[in-house]
Design a protein around this motif. Structure first.
Motif, short mmCIF file in Angstrom:
data_model
loop_
_atom_site.label_atom_id
_atom_site.label_comp_id
_atom_site.label_asym_id
_atom_site.label_seq_id
_atom_site.Cartn_x
_atom_site.Cartn_y
_atom_site.Cartn_z
N PHE A 1 0.81 -1.21 0.00
CA PHE A 1 0.00 0.00 0.00
C PHE A 1 0.85 1.27 0.00
CE2 PHE A 1 -3.41 -2.89 1.39
CZ PHE A 1 -4.41 -2.47 0.52
N ARG A 2 2.16 1.14 0.19
CA ARG A 2 3.03 2.32 0.10
C ARG A 2 3.35 2.67 -1.35
NH1 ARG A 2 6.39 -0.20 4.27
NH2 ARG A 2 5.79 0.60 6.31
N ASN A 3 3.14 1.70 -2.25
CA ASN A 3 3.48 1.90 -3.66
C ASN A 3 2.21 2.21 -4.46
OD1 ASN A 3 4.16 1.51 -6.43
ND2 ASN A 3 5.91 0.26 -5.82
N PRO A 4 2.01 3.47 -4.86
CA PRO A 4 0.77 3.84 -5.57
C PRO A 4 0.56 3.05 -6.86
CG PRO A 4 1.96 5.79 -4.86
CD PRO A 4 2.88 4.63 -4.65
N TRP B 1 -2.93 -0.71 -9.59
CA TRP B 1 -3.22 -1.85 -10.47
C TRP B 1 -3.98 -2.93 -9.72
CZ3 TRP B 1 -3.61 -1.89 -15.39
CH2 TRP B 1 -2.82 -1.07 -16.18
N LEU B 2 -3.70 -3.09 -8.44
CA LEU B 2 -4.46 -4.07 -7.65
C LEU B 2 -5.93 -3.67 -7.53
CD1 LEU B 2 -2.01 -5.04 -4.74
CD2 LEU B 2 -2.92 -6.55 -6.52
N LEU B 3 -6.20 -2.38 -7.51
CA LEU B 3 -7.59 -1.93 -7.48
C LEU B 3 -8.30 -2.34 -8.78
CD1 LEU B 3 -9.93 -0.40 -6.20
CD2 LEU B 3 -8.98 1.72 -7.15
N VAL B 4 -7.61 -2.19 -9.91
CA VAL B 4 -8.18 -2.61 -11.19
C VAL B 4 -8.43 -4.12 -11.19
CG1 VAL B 4 -7.82 -2.76 -13.69
CG2 VAL B 4 -7.08 -0.72 -12.44
N SER B 5 -7.43 -4.89 -10.73
CA SER B 5 -7.60 -6.35 -10.69
C SER B 5 -8.70 -6.74 -9.71
CB SER B 5 -6.27 -7.03 -10.32
OG SER B 5 -5.88 -6.73 -8.99
N ALA B 6 -8.85 -5.98 -8.62
CA ALA B 6 -9.90 -6.26 -7.64
C ALA B 6 -11.28 -6.11 -8.27
CB ALA B 6 -9.77 -5.33 -6.44
#
Length: 299
Positions: A66-69, A74-79
């Motif tokens: 979560f420190r790396n925007p 990209w994890l939000l997109v995959s989520a």
């Protein structure tokens, strides 16, 4: 086969059999609407994964993620992709469309090949091109002769394909990644639960403790096969995993036809037969590539 590979094989079988049998679980909680089931799946997965990561002292990996925007973006997109995939799969089971859902996971590896060419610039081998063309013909035949566009299969295949493409390129472990994904969509899931409660549409806390427990087990249903898959991935090569993955949709298809009584017409038979042949070509090419790679290493 080494002891490590044998363990990996059984972990992979356990994961894919589990995924194949999940429609039995979702049929048991069919009284809840798909959006409520999906929301519980997200919420309880966050809880269980948080406990697992804390127990294994991996919380620092979560904080680093979560420190790396770029990574969490990209994890939000995959989520969002995997949430849509889960929702469509649950909806398909509730509406007697598991046959078509299984088709989506059969064509997923061929979708991955297409995405590799279109997004990553990979070169398409002759056998892969034939396999993709055959799958396209089968989907076209199912649409034209069957009279219904297989949107469930294509949505499941492409959402999971794009999901895998993103996760493949991110330096995040399976459990940490899934926790981050579910944590980011948890507020949306909680919002749906609150909205459903306000409208009086939720069944949680209204059908007895046994049904409530089943809904809460959605986290276990989601997390256990992932843990097994992660263990398998550490012990097996990708080609072997790629072949075992067909266990999941095969079990789905058998459940749909022989237990749930869904129709499997001659149009389905021809379409699935062509896709199975395409999958066999793809798998054969994967095995051949694996053997060639081993020979080059040996030399």
């Amino acid at each position: 086969m080494t002891r490590d590979s044998l363990q990996g094989f059984f972990f992979a079988l356990a994961a894919y059999f589990w995924w194949g049998l999940t429609p039995l679980y979702f049929r048991e909680i069919a009284a809840a609407q798909p959006i409520e089931v999906m929301s519980h799946r997200v919420v309880w997965s966050v809880v269980l994964l948080a406990v697992l990561l804390l127990a294994r002292k991996r919380w620092s990996e979560v904080q680093e993620t979560f420190r790396n925007p770029r990574i969490w973006g990209w994890l939000l997109v995959s989520a969002l992709l995997v949430a849509v995939n889960w929702l469509i799969f649950i909806w398909a089971i509730a509406n007697g469309k598991l046959v078509e859902a299984s088709l989506g996971y059969y064509i997923n590896p061929l979708v991955n090949v297409l995405l590799g060419v279109a997004v990553l610039g990979e070169r398409l081998k002759a056998i892969q091109a034939i396999a993709v063309a055959l799958a396209t013909l089968a989907v076209g035949y199912l649409t034209y002769v069957g009279g219904e566009f297989p949107w469930i299969a294509l949505t499941l295949g492409f959402t999971f394909g794009f999901y895998g493409l993103i996760r493949k390129r991110l330096p995040v472990g399976a459990q940490v990644g899934l926790f981050a994904e579910t944590a980011m969509v948890a507020p949306i899931a909680i919002g749906f639960l609150v909205w459903g409660e306000m409208k009086g549409e939720n069944v949680f806390l209204s059908m007895g403790w046994d049904f409530d427990l089943l809904l809460m087990l959605a986290g276990v249903v989601t997390t256990v096969p992932l843990v097994c898959f992660a263990a398998a991935a550490r012990r097996l090569n990708y080609s072997t995993l790629g072949i075992i993955q067909y266990v999941g949709p095969t079990v789905n298809l058998l459940l749909a036809v022989f237990l749930f009584g869904e129709a499997f017409t001659h149009v389905h038979g021809i379409s699935f037969g062509v896709i199975w042949f395409a999958v066999a070509l793809y798998s054969g090419q994967s095995l051949l590539d694996m053997k060639r790679a081993k020979k080059q290493v040996a030399l």
